[in-house]
Design a protein around this motif. Structure first.
Motif, PDB file in Angstrom:
ATOM      1  N   UNK A 144       0.836  -1.210   0.000  1.00  0.00           N
ATOM      2  CA  UNK A 144       0.000   0.000   0.000  1.00  0.00           C
ATOM      3  C   UNK A 144       0.862   1.249   0.000  1.00  0.00           C
ATOM      4  N   UNK A 145       1.896   1.237   0.845  1.00  0.00           N
ATOM      5  CA  UNK A 145       2.776   2.405   0.919  1.00  0.00           C
ATOM      6  C   UNK A 145       3.517   2.604  -0.405  1.00  0.00           C
ATOM      7  N   UNK A 184       1.336   4.403  -2.910  1.00  0.00           N
ATOM      8  CA  UNK A 184       1.358   5.866  -2.889  1.00  0.00           C
ATOM      9  C   UNK A 184       2.458   6.382  -3.812  1.00  0.00           C
ATOM     10  N   UNK A 185       3.621   5.749  -3.721  1.00  0.00           N
ATOM     11  CA  UNK A 185       4.724   6.139  -4.591  1.00  0.00           C
ATOM     12  C   UNK A 185       4.389   5.911  -6.051  1.00  0.00           C
ATOM     13  N   UNK A 186       3.751   4.770  -6.324  1.00  0.00           N
ATOM     14  CA  UNK A 186       3.364   4.413  -7.702  1.00  0.00           C
ATOM     15  C   UNK A 186       2.446   5.475  -8.296  1.00  0.00           C
ATOM     16  N   UNK A 187       1.548   6.026  -7.460  1.00  0.00           N
ATOM     17  CA  UNK A 187       0.655   7.085  -7.931  1.00  0.00           C
ATOM     18  C   UNK A 187       1.415   8.397  -8.016  1.00  0.00           C
ATOM     19  N   UNK A 188       2.326   8.596  -7.054  1.00  0.00           N
ATOM     20  CA  UNK A 188       3.046   9.876  -6.988  1.00  0.00           C
ATOM     21  C   UNK A 188       3.942  10.088  -8.203  1.00  0.00           C
TER      22      UNK A 188
END
Lengths: 266, 266, 266, 266
Positions: free
Chosen positions: B222-223, B226-230
């Protein structure tokens, strides 16, 4: 002959057919190897073609082993200036991944546990990373890696802040919700699962607060969650913005000396 | 007469009433056609007005067919410098979409399967894209397309990294959760569904880990999510930041020295 | 006297105590009015203090009505250069909101329907916007509004693209999932609900695909959803990046003429 | 001796072993103290090692108390220029956190309520913040804090807008959904829970609209939610973009004219 082998296992130069064939064959074998992991997860396929999977496994490990040895052997051509080129290569990231992908099959006590073996075979996924070296998107990847490296310290701090907020949220939520839903919030670690699901805005819905106080804290934590996501996004966005504008600015910038008026750009 | 037809089917010039009427009629027909797809999905409406829908369908296909032929016929006026203007037009993106929207209705063996037919009619949605050409927001769209094109290579790499992480997560999760919830994680492909729901932070909640090890990996994933979306957000944000500042800089660039009056732009 | 009333209902100048008291009283009344909407939603409170709520309602409407009339009356002092200051004021956004917040209570046929009445009272929330004018964060709000206005065209296009993708997804999903789960995907509009929940990554989990084909399309759509969110975020981020750097650059920039070497900054 | 104690409790200078040992011991005790909160949440562990936890608690509070007194005592060395250094230190953020972490254990009427006590002990988490001062990522943290401070006013306004939209959504949703699902939307405050879950895109799925009108509003609110997230992300991204480019510009600024050798920086 050593030079020729090195040329073959290195990235293919234009016109070197043998090397290109080798590159793409290894790539194909890695992809097939990953595919076989996926297929073996289907119970009926795994049972039906059990012997086929075994043979393919042996062939794969054999080829990867030969490749691994060849790469170590030719390491002195890869690092001509290094004193201990073979040691240097063995300790490189890709070499360790390559070893992890084959070593367990030579250790019977590991390969006995099927589940653990599958996990180990995951290292072959890392071998897929070699594909990037072949592709024409290599420059784009380098820019992404460069931006992430530049902002690494800030990203690490964001993750630390994020973990701090998670722990904080989990302890509060456990205290508030445990007496009402002991099944859902049995302890702080279980409560941490809720905190992670909420702060990353995944929100499966398996655990959620039902008390008014719990919902109030959950609402505050959700809003903080937006900020938690916004910070790394902002850092990365800022990094890319400067990476792009930096490269463009170099092209466009024109400076003149205020004393003699001559152009400062050569 | 050919020139007049070309003028009519092209984007209307100011004052050309016939062409404007044609443009808006075709647009209206496309919108109505999409609306009829929506309405036909209501079982009772589809049954009640079955004949009406059939007639409308025939009319739509007829009009679109005539328009398609007219556009091919006048292609030599659209591409005056091309050697094979008709072939060039037929192979253009919009022409293929136009063909896909009408062709199936001339092929009885396709139109027999109603479900497949509906999918095919979806291509009419692409015909909606023509609306953008009419609108006053065309410049804004061009900027968006320009930014996406500029950062295409990096965005593709992000998607590839994302898929790599997804496959990795799916295999880990299958290994960890399959023995406990064989129904939810029957194989790697089903596990991939979970990975996608989590990494995109959609989180329906139909599949989620229940073991402690599984939850630990899910938390890490999950964390990473966030990076993948960022990363793509950062790339696009950086692109827009430079697109805007670039266009503003160009406007502001015309400066003259107030002392000697010479232009400062070379 | 008219001038004094205008001074009181306008934003308080420093030292004008009567005006400051008026400003904060009206603010307090608006906040209380919104609070009463929240409290009345509790069935037991609404029944117990029914008469109190009625009296408060009458008082609120009375005060707001007097304020509304006073504002229209003094509109010629607000717009001294306008030919029709009263008409101009009545048609301004805030005046329409003010009217909407009181008018329904003078129309018995509207106030008969309690549910509709509550909706109408929502316009009082817009009256809360006046608070922004008082606060010291007004400049920050203006920057946000400025950035959103600057990128309005691109944001509208993003929303249009988003709706296009949603419609597309809904029709595909209805076609694929309807035969298997007719309850969850009864028609395209219901399917649109799923598409919105997925593309915005909310993912309630009330509707989700269960077929393999459906899950494949859902996965693609989820990934597109990240892009759909990334585009407006990128546009807004780019806008803020330039708004901030623009204001900073003006301070720091130093230009020199290349011909005479004199400073171009005054 | 006072100077030596001050040197020990302050951040360790290079080579000062006693101070370094003190720093890391206190850090270890804080981490252990937080760990004990987590472990005590496990019912069986808490019962089994009850006496151990009590002893550890007494030791922790004793050490933290001595440290607190020592820090106050040496405050005049920390703030040599201040008139009331002891008062200034007692009122500083970290000192208040330190006090909150120990004070409740001296007040029997508070420590009687176990649940409240656990909440109070959360303040020890804030003591973890001291770790940041030791670490080498301190500069990265300072940049993040700087960017957040710079855009504080705009971020506060975003949160206010967000709350405004939430309240608005909650009242609309209560009005629309309450008659159909009185259990899920019993009042505006409960409806606010839905609004927060949706606008932050967490979407647990415990509460969602089922009427067509409710779904329409929910769809609009979800789309607004993307914007609500995009604004703070954009502000933070813009801030980082300028923070990075600003710091890079300063480094690159030292230029000299290659023709006349004069400095171009004034």
């Amino acid at each position: 002959m050593k030079k020729r082998i090195f040329a073959i296992i290195s990235k293919a130069e234009d016109g070197d057919l043998a090397s290109a064939i080798f590159d793409y064959s290894i790539m194909a074998l890695i992809v097939l190897s990953v595919l076989s992991i996926i297929l073996e997860s289907y119970q009926d396929i795994a049972t039906k073609y059990a012997s086929l999977f075994s043979v393919f496994e042996v062939v794969t490990v054999a080829v990867f082993s030969i490749e691994y040895i060849a790469r170590i052997w030719t390491a002195d051509l890869l690092y001509p200036d290094s004193k201990h080129p073979h040691v240097k290569y063995v300790l490189s990231f890709m070499a360790i991944m390559d070893l992890m992908a084959i070593l367990p099959f030579y250790l019977p006590f590991i390969s006995a546990d099927l589940r653990f073996l599958r996990m180990i075979r995951l290292f072959r996924l890392f071998r897929l990373l070699r594909i990037f070296k072949l592709g024409r998107y290599f420059t784009a990847l380098q820019i992404i890696v460069h931006v992430l490296k530049e902002s690494a310290a800030q990203l690490i701090i964001s993750v630390v802040i994020c973990m701090f907020v998670m722990l904080f949220s989990a302890i509060i939520m456990y205290t508030v919700e445990n007496p009402v839903q002991p099944e859902q919030f049995p302890n702080v670690i279980a409560s941490l699962w809720w905190a992670i699901c909420t702060l990353t805005t995944v929100g499966y819905g398996d655990v959620y607060p039902i008390t008014t106080v719990g919902r109030f804290f959950a609402a505050v934590i959700s809003l903080v969650g937006i900020g938690i996501i916004a910070i790394p996004t902002g850092i990365i966005a800022g990094g890319f913005s400067n990476a792009i504008s930096g490269s463009e600015q170099k092209k466009e910038e024109k400076h003149y000396c205020p004393y003699c008026g001559k152009s400062l750009d050569k």
